[in-house]
Design a protein around this motif. Structure first.
Motif: not given
Ligand code: FES
Length: 135
Positions: A60-67, A101-107, A110-112
């Motif tokens: 699971i992504c927990n980078s800024p956009s997902c967070f 971390s980010c998997i490139g689908c920040c838009d 949340p993503a995983m």
């Molecule tokens: S921040 Fe989660 S996919 Fe980029």
């Protein structure tokens, strides 16, 4: 040297599913790279695992956009549902859970990733649907 090490570790993981202590020692003998460097690299990257993994690996992504789009609640929901914490594998060896971390689908946060396949715009209902199909 770091590129070689990472390439070798990825090869081991692809073959064995994870990087065992035995594989680390074998790589040390083969390449002469110090054990501490190998172990340090194997444990540094979220994509590498030093313990056996479940059939389904959830990252699971927990980078800024997902967070900012509720990833922590999604993580907690999955932890409760699977009865494991991040970094653990379920007793039945079916699921491993990791925070990445980010998997490139920040838009579409949340993503995983589930066994490297992207799932986006996650909600508790969507998690239920995805996991139900796997059981
Ligand atoms: S921040 Fe989660 S996919 Fe980029």
């Amino acid at each position: 040297m770091p590129d070689l090490l990472l390439t070798e570790l990825r090869k081991i993981q692809k073959k064995d599913g994870y990087i065992s202590e035995q594989a680390i020692k074998k790589l040390n003998k083969k390449t002469g790279i110090p054990l501490s460097n190998i172990y340090g690299t194997a444990t540094f990257y979220a994509m590498l695992h030093t313990t056996p993994q479940g059939k389904y690996i959830i990252e699971i992504c927990n980078s800024p956009s997902c967070f900012l789009n509720n990833s922590l609640n999604i993580i907690k929901y999955i932890e409760n549902k699977l009865k494991i914490k991040s970094g653990q594998t379920s007793k039945d060896k079916k699921f491993s859970l990791h925070i990445g971390s980010c998997i490139g689908c920040c838009d579409k946060a949340p993503a995983m990733l589930l066994n490297k396949k992207q799932y986006t715009n996650l909600t508790k209902e969507k998690i239920d649907f995805i996991l139900k199909k796997l059981k």
